[in-house]
Design an enzyme around this catalytic site. Sequence first.
Site, PDB file in Angstrom:
ATOM      1  N   SER A  18      23.655 -42.098-111.086  1.00  0.00           N
ATOM      2  CA  SER A  18      23.292 -41.098-110.087  1.00  0.00           C
ATOM      3  C   SER A  18      24.218 -39.896-110.271  1.00  0.00           C
ATOM      4  O   SER A  18      24.469 -39.511-111.417  1.00  0.00           O
ATOM      5  CB  SER A  18      23.402 -41.722-108.679  1.00  0.00           C
ATOM      6  OG  SER A  18      22.880 -40.848-107.705  1.00  0.00           O
ATOM      7  N   HIS A  45      18.838 -41.264-110.723  1.00  0.00           N
ATOM      8  CA  HIS A  45      18.364 -40.669-109.479  1.00  0.00           C
ATOM      9  C   HIS A  45      18.069 -39.197-109.733  1.00  0.00           C
ATOM     10  O   HIS A  45      18.866 -38.504-110.354  1.00  0.00           O
ATOM     11  CB  HIS A  45      19.435 -40.786-108.387  1.00  0.00           C
ATOM     12  CG  HIS A  45      19.671 -42.192-107.940  1.00  0.00           C
ATOM     13  ND1 HIS A  45      20.719 -42.546-107.129  1.00  0.00           N
ATOM     14  CD2 HIS A  45      18.991 -43.347-108.189  1.00  0.00           C
ATOM     15  CE1 HIS A  45      20.668 -43.850-106.878  1.00  0.00           C
ATOM     16  NE2 HIS A  45      19.633 -44.355-107.535  1.00  0.00           N
ATOM     17  N   ASP A 138      23.211 -48.448-105.262  1.00  0.00           N
ATOM     18  CA  ASP A 138      22.101 -48.784-106.152  1.00  0.00           C
ATOM     19  C   ASP A 138      22.657 -49.233-107.504  1.00  0.00           C
ATOM     20  O   ASP A 138      23.603 -48.641-108.022  1.00  0.00           O
ATOM     21  CB  ASP A 138      21.182 -47.560-106.324  1.00  0.00           C
ATOM     22  CG  ASP A 138      19.826 -47.917-106.880  1.00  0.00           C
ATOM     23  OD1 ASP A 138      19.473 -49.112-106.890  1.00  0.00           O
ATOM     24  OD2 ASP A 138      19.102 -46.988-107.293  1.00  0.00           O
TER      25      ASP A 138
END
Length: 194
Positions: A18, A45, A138
Amino acid sequence: MEKNRVIEGCKVLIIGGSAGSLEVLMELLPKLTFVPDFAIVLVLHRKSAEDSTLEELISYKTEIPLMDVEDKTPLRSGFIYIAPSDYHLLFETNDVLSLDTSEKINYSRPSIDVSFESAAAVYGPALVGILLSGANSDGTEGLLAIKRAGGSIVVQMPESAQMPFMPMNAIENTSPHYVLDVKGILNFILHINS
């Protein structure tokens, strides 16, 4: 950590990240000057809107060819695949990628966990998962799934991450096989199946 774990028989290298992970990839990809005998799948992401900027940027940075991902795209060694914006990327048993629009996981679609868990179910010990910089949790559950399936897991050293929360959370909850800085990750990738 298992310092002497040998990575052989890898069919898929899946990398999740991310915030701060794109910078790592921009450092790694130009140095991957070989065509690997495994597929590389990137799950990052990204904005929800349809946007191909990431694909264009990565294609300029690597000699490894990039394959556009649509629903039912065949997964082949020697190519890079990027999870498209606003879709979960799933793996099917016949070496095919599929796209899913179900709810966001960890506020994200694509979700790293979803892709890692799906890949683990299909590829098991032939899968290597790497988790890079990011600001939420995540990827941790996905790494656990890869490890349970017999695959190898690598986490970016938090001290080398722009956003250390994601790798720190993964280290605390998965006991990864390797915790590496960016140079270490590059060296690791270069020695997969060698």
